[in-house]
Design an enzyme around this catalytic site. Sequence first.
Site, mmCIF file in Angstrom:
data_model
loop_
_atom_site.group_PDB
_atom_site.id
_atom_site.type_symbol
_atom_site.label_atom_id
_atom_site.label_comp_id
_atom_site.label_asym_id
_atom_site.label_seq_id
_atom_site.Cartn_x
_atom_site.Cartn_y
_atom_site.Cartn_z
ATOM 1 N N HIS A 117 -4.607 11.749 1.240
ATOM 2 C CA HIS A 117 -5.522 11.310 0.177
ATOM 3 C C HIS A 117 -5.799 12.416 -0.845
ATOM 4 O O HIS A 117 -6.450 12.170 -1.854
ATOM 5 C CB HIS A 117 -6.851 10.830 0.770
ATOM 6 C CG HIS A 117 -6.726 9.650 1.676
ATOM 7 N ND1 HIS A 117 -6.030 8.509 1.326
ATOM 8 C CD2 HIS A 117 -7.187 9.432 2.940
ATOM 9 C CE1 HIS A 117 -6.072 7.639 2.322
ATOM 10 N NE2 HIS A 117 -6.756 8.180 3.316
ATOM 11 N N ASP A 159 0.224 5.684 8.283
ATOM 12 C CA ASP A 159 -1.220 5.646 8.440
ATOM 13 C C ASP A 159 -1.711 4.292 7.921
ATOM 14 O O ASP A 159 -1.075 3.689 7.046
ATOM 15 C CB ASP A 159 -1.830 6.787 7.616
ATOM 16 C CG ASP A 159 -3.316 6.976 7.839
ATOM 17 O OD1 ASP A 159 -3.678 7.878 8.609
ATOM 18 O OD2 ASP A 159 -4.112 6.244 7.225
ATOM 19 N N HIS A 161 -4.140 3.693 6.044
ATOM 20 C CA HIS A 161 -4.661 3.808 4.680
ATOM 21 C C HIS A 161 -3.537 4.238 3.741
ATOM 22 O O HIS A 161 -2.718 5.084 4.103
ATOM 23 C CB HIS A 161 -5.798 4.833 4.627
ATOM 24 C CG HIS A 161 -6.894 4.540 5.596
ATOM 25 N ND1 HIS A 161 -7.072 5.268 6.764
ATOM 26 C CD2 HIS A 161 -7.857 3.593 5.586
ATOM 27 C CE1 HIS A 161 -8.113 4.774 7.429
ATOM 28 N NE2 HIS A 161 -8.604 3.755 6.735
ATOM 29 N N ASP A 236 -4.261 5.012 13.429
ATOM 30 C CA ASP A 236 -5.333 4.100 13.020
ATOM 31 C C ASP A 236 -4.951 2.642 12.779
ATOM 32 O O ASP A 236 -5.852 1.823 12.585
ATOM 33 C CB ASP A 236 -6.111 4.663 11.821
ATOM 34 C CG ASP A 236 -5.241 5.264 10.742
ATOM 35 O OD1 ASP A 236 -4.009 5.080 10.784
ATOM 36 O OD2 ASP A 236 -5.793 5.936 9.843
#
Length: 316
Positions: A117, A159, A161, A236
Site C-alpha cells: 500500500h 493479498d 487487498h 488474509d
Amino acid sequence: MKAYYSDRFVLPLPSGHRFPMQKYRMLRERVEAELPDVELDEAPIASDSDLERVHAADFVARVATGLLSAQEQREIGFPWSPEMVERSRRSVGATIAACRAALRDGFAANLAGGTHHSYASRGAGFCVFNDAAVAARVMQSEALKRGEDMLQVAIVDLDVHQGNGTAAIFQDDPSVFTLSLHGESNYPFSKETSDLDVALPDGCDDANYMEALEKALATMFDRVQPAMLIYLAGADPHAGDRLGRLALSIDGFARRDSLVFAMAAKRGLPVAITMAGGYGRDIDVTVDVHLQTIQLAAVAAGLSRAEHAGLTGGDG
C-alpha cells in the site's frame, strides 16, 4: 531454501492495536522448529539509495528523522518511532535479499514484507516503504550492472487487498508487470490500475478463487515473459480473517501456492516470496497459512534443485 526474518525489530504499538506484530516471531519460531531445510538469516537493512530507487528522497528523510505529519502517521496506521524506521528498512532489506537468493537458488522468502500500500511519496495501510517495488528496482539495477538486458519482473499479489501502491509506482512501466487478485469490496476503497486486476466478490470460496487465479496467471504469462516473480502470499483471504471477507480454506491456500510455484517452475522462474497480510481471529491459523506457504516453497525448491541436478549430472 533461504528465508529472512526481521521479528527482532518490534514496533511499540498501543494496547489493542489490530496489527498482529507477534505473528512474525511465531512464524520464524515454527520455521526453525519444523522446517529444517529452510536456512534462516536475519534481514539486512535497506539503504537510502535502495529506497530512493522507488521512494521520494524527502519522504525517506522524513520517515528516518521522525518528521512525518500526524496525518501521514494515521494513514500508515503506526505511530512514528525509531523501531518503526528500523523494522521498515529491514523488511525491505529482507525482500531484496530474498530476490538475490531466489535468482541464485530458485526460491527464497521474506518472513514478513508485502507492504504493497506504500506509494512513492507516502505510506498507507500498515506499509511504510514498498518492499516488492524497491526489490524489483534493485534487481533490475544489478542485472544492468552485470551487462544483462533490463530484468522483466512480475509481482503476483495475492493479498486480499489490492496492491494499490505497487500499481501506482509501476503505472505505464512495461518492465514490471503487476497482477493483483483481491477482494472487490475491500480496502483500499479507491483502487489503482494494475497491469491485471481481478476483483473477487465477498465470500469467494476455494473453487471460485482457483478458477480466477488460473485464468489470471494464464493471462499474465500470455502477455509477458518475466525473468522472475515476486509473490505476495497473503494469508488474509482466509475464511477466518478479520479483514478479509473471502472464504479460502487451508487446503485452498495449498492449492493457490502450489499453482503459483508450479507455473513458475515450469518456466524456470525464480520466486521471491513475502508474507503480506493476515489478520486472523485466531492468530495460530494465520501462522499456519504462512508456514504452509514456506513449506510448499521449500518442497518446490528441492524439486527444482533435483531437476537441475538431473539435467546437468551426466550418466553417472
